[in-house]
Design a protein around this motif. Structure first.
Motif, PDB file in Angstrom:
ATOM      1  N   CYS A   1      36.314 -48.897  72.183  1.00  0.00           N
ATOM      2  CA  CYS A   1      37.045 -48.173  71.131  1.00  0.00           C
ATOM      3  C   CYS A   1      37.750 -49.134  70.177  1.00  0.00           C
ATOM      4  N   LEU A   2      38.253 -50.227  70.709  1.00  0.00           N
ATOM      5  CA  LEU A   2      38.936 -51.217  69.867  1.00  0.00           C
ATOM      6  C   LEU A   2      37.990 -51.872  68.868  1.00  0.00           C
ATOM      7  N   LYS A   3      36.688 -51.807  69.154  1.00  0.00           N
ATOM      8  CA  LYS A   3      35.687 -52.412  68.272  1.00  0.00           C
ATOM      9  C   LYS A   3      35.083 -51.406  67.289  1.00  0.00           C
ATOM     10  N   GLU A   4      35.503 -50.143  67.391  1.00  0.00           N
ATOM     11  CA  GLU A   4      34.976 -49.119  66.484  1.00  0.00           C
ATOM     12  C   GLU A   4      35.473 -49.373  65.065  1.00  0.00           C
ATOM     13  N   GLU A   5      34.704 -48.893  64.095  1.00  0.00           N
ATOM     14  CA  GLU A   5      35.057 -49.074  62.695  1.00  0.00           C
ATOM     15  C   GLU A   5      36.389 -48.403  62.361  1.00  0.00           C
ATOM     16  N   ASP A   6      36.583 -47.185  62.856  1.00  0.00           N
ATOM     17  CA  ASP A   6      37.813 -46.439  62.590  1.00  0.00           C
ATOM     18  C   ASP A   6      38.671 -46.409  63.862  1.00  0.00           C
ATOM     19  N   VAL A   7      39.353 -47.509  64.121  1.00  0.00           N
ATOM     20  CA  VAL A   7      40.170 -47.626  65.331  1.00  0.00           C
ATOM     21  C   VAL A   7      41.296 -46.601  65.334  1.00  0.00           C
ATOM     22  N   ALA A   8      41.845 -46.308  64.159  1.00  0.00           N
ATOM     23  CA  ALA A   8      42.940 -45.336  64.083  1.00  0.00           C
ATOM     24  C   ALA A   8      42.490 -43.968  64.602  1.00  0.00           C
ATOM     25  N   MET A   9      41.245 -43.592  64.303  1.00  0.00           N
ATOM     26  CA  MET A   9      40.726 -42.321  64.787  1.00  0.00           C
ATOM     27  C   MET A   9      40.623 -42.309  66.320  1.00  0.00           C
ATOM     28  N   MET A  10      40.467 -43.477  66.899  1.00  0.00           N
ATOM     29  CA  MET A  10      40.278 -43.601  68.351  1.00  0.00           C
ATOM     30  C   MET A  10      41.595 -43.866  69.081  1.00  0.00           C
ATOM     31  N   SER A  11      42.710 -43.857  68.377  1.00  0.00           N
ATOM     32  CA  SER A  11      43.971 -44.298  68.976  1.00  0.00           C
ATOM     33  C   SER A  11      44.391 -43.476  70.194  1.00  0.00           C
TER      34      SER A  11
END
Length: 109
Positions: free
Chosen positions: A27-37
């Motif tokens: 998740c930390l490597k996803e493009e939209d990390v904020a969405m995965m917070s």
């Protein structure tokens, strides 16, 4: 000697901990990390409680059942969050979380 009733639950907790740690890292490597917070937060919470639950069972803690009950609740919450996302790591994590929650609930019933 380790209580045999704990064997399957310890295994499920350790597998879930690994899945949550892998999901957290991915998740930390996803493009939209904020969405995965929130997913990241629950991955951390779930990995920590699974580790703690496994340790409690391994040491035959008198609180193992209460800890596993809480573990099931946190695993359920993490699984529900992870299944909202399309990423493969989230899907794998959700499956592991739901399995761990089920095994923990069976163990304490």
């Amino acid at each position: 000697m380790l209580n045999q009733q704990y064997t399957e639950c310890i295994r499920a907790c350790l597998e879930c901990m690994e899945a949550c740690n892998a999901c957290y890292n991915a998740c930390l490597k996803e493009e939209d990390v904020a969405m995965m917070s929130y997913c990241i937060r629950l991955d951390r919470e779930c990995a920590d409680i699974c580790s703690f639950a496994a340790k409690a069972m391994q040491s035959n803690s008198p609180f193992a059942e209460q800890i596993c009950k809480l573990c099931a609740e946190i695993c359920e919450a993490c699984g529900k969050e992870c299944e909202k996302h399309e990423q493969d790591h989230c899907k794998r994590c959700a499956e592991s979380c739901f399995r761990c929650a089920d095994v923990c609930r069976k163990m304490v019933s």
